[in-house]
Design a protein around this motif. Structure first.
Motif, mmCIF file in Angstrom:
data_model
loop_
_atom_site.group_PDB
_atom_site.id
_atom_site.type_symbol
_atom_site.label_atom_id
_atom_site.label_comp_id
_atom_site.label_asym_id
_atom_site.label_seq_id
_atom_site.Cartn_x
_atom_site.Cartn_y
_atom_site.Cartn_z
ATOM 1 N N ARG A 183 0.792 -1.160 -0.067
ATOM 2 C CA ARG A 183 -0.022 0.170 0.116
ATOM 3 C C ARG A 183 0.829 1.159 0.208
ATOM 4 N N ALA B 199 0.719 2.363 -5.773
ATOM 5 C CA ALA B 199 -0.340 1.596 -6.241
ATOM 6 C C ALA B 199 -1.599 2.225 -6.099
ATOM 7 N N GLN C 23 -7.280 -1.128 -9.381
ATOM 8 C CA GLN C 23 -6.058 -2.229 -9.551
ATOM 9 C C GLN C 23 -6.089 -2.877 -11.042
ATOM 10 N N THR D 59 -4.493 -8.142 -5.862
ATOM 11 C CA THR D 59 -4.745 -7.343 -4.483
ATOM 12 C C THR D 59 -5.058 -8.378 -3.253
ATOM 13 N N CYS E 7 -11.632 -10.093 -3.863
ATOM 14 C CA CYS E 7 -11.020 -9.427 -5.055
ATOM 15 C C CYS E 7 -10.822 -10.552 -6.300
ATOM 16 N N TYR F 120 -7.841 1.158 -4.668
ATOM 17 C CA TYR F 120 -6.821 1.221 -3.230
ATOM 18 C C TYR F 120 -6.625 2.760 -3.367
#
Length: 325
Positions: free
Chosen positions: A146, A150, A154, A160, A200, A208
């Protein structure tokens, strides 16, 4: 959309009423007002029940259930998801808590990305008393991938979850997706990680945000701490789960990255529980986890494996000392 959207905040709890107060108060103080707070109480006594009755009984946002008998971690969380009536679901454990704008911050991402399914952000790491260190918090988040680079949608949502970038709580997701994936009762204390990975993998869009929205409290009585050295260790279950997953070829690098973190823990666990052949097999199949011999942990783990090869009676241990069949 964000102001009218109802968010169900799910709070599983077990024998920690003194910490639950801070958690619930943080939920009630959210800048996004359209919320319900679902509490699943698995406690072995009535302290939490008495607390809710005395402090929160007249707040319509609180929906409390005392489980009888106790459901266990996974089934308790799954029951909260099933009871949720909101458009979105957020999870926060009883010893953790949200920043005052945590829900609003995550929910705002749907305004920018209407097809979004899952969103998460950074967590402050705090001690048992709620004290946090900004440097430590930044380092912990960076260790779980994180960081500024990033941030955003995603490219590989499944990655992830696999590499543990997705946190164990303090996240938000579409309620229908959460209910469909839910928590599994067959993976023990690894249920948080397995849920995050499967969520995910099932999502088409995961975002994120490089911003703090919740506080993660480290305590001496954490579940992972109590089981770390035993056969029911979350690391071992996570290792087996990741190893057996059927994945698209594009996600194989993510699997490898996940196993690089997990494999040394499993080698140590097997060696300390007198399963040297299993330890040796994992170590050499996943030698990349030790930088192909450049990581000093390999030689320490080999010493543990060598010791495990010595008959227990010669080490002064009874045959029952082993925790693996």
């Amino acid at each position: 959309m964000t102001t009218s959207c109802k968010v169900s905040i799910c709070v599983p709890t077990y024998n920690r009423p003194e910490l639950l107060v801070e958690c619930l108060d943080s939920c009630l103080a959210q800048t996004h007002a359209n919320i319900e707070i679902l509490i699943g109480d698995d406690s072995s006594d009535t302290r939490t029940q008495q607390l809710i009755a005395a402090r929160y009984a007249h707040d319509a946002r609180i929906r409390y259930v005392k489980n009888g008998p106790s459901l266990g971690q996974a089934r308790n969380v799954a029951s909260l998801f099933a009871r949720a009536t909101g458009d979105k679901i957020a999870l926060i454990h009883d010893d953790d808590y949200f920043t005052s704008d945590g829900i609003e911050t995550l929910l705002a991402l749907w305004h920018r990305h209407p097809q979004l399914e899952v969103a998460f952000a950074d967590q402050y790491e705090v001690d048992a008393h709620g004290n946090f260190d900004a440097t430590t918090s930044a380092a912990v988040n960076a260790a779980f991938h994180r960081n500024t680079a990033a941030q955003g949608l995603q490219r590989q949502p499944g990655r992830t979850g696999l590499v543990q970038m997705f946190p164990n709580n303090g996240w938000m997701a579409n309620a229908d997706l959460v209910k469909r994936i839910s928590y599994r009762d067959d993976v023990g204390t690894c249920c948080d990680y397995v849920f995050g990975a499967e969520l995910c993998l099932a999502a088409s869009q995961v975002y994120y945000l490089h911003r703090y929205v919740s506080y993660y409290r480290k305590t001496d009585v954490s579940v992972s701490g109590r089981t770390r050295g035993s056969a029911c260790s979350a690391s071992l279950t996570a290792f087996e789960f990741v190893s057996r997953l059927t994945l698209d070829a594009s996600l194989e690098p993510a699997r490898r990255l996940a196993l690089r973190r997990l494999a040394p823990n499993v080698v140590s666990l097997y060696a300390k529980n007198d399963a040297p052949l299993a330890a040796l097999r994992v170590a050499f199949v996943h030698l990349y986890a030790y930088a192909y011999g450049l990581d000093a942990r390999l030689y320490y783990h080999l010493s543990l494996i060598a010791r495990a090869c010595i008959p227990m009676k010669w080490r002064g241990l009874p045959p029952s000392a082993t925790r693996f069949p």
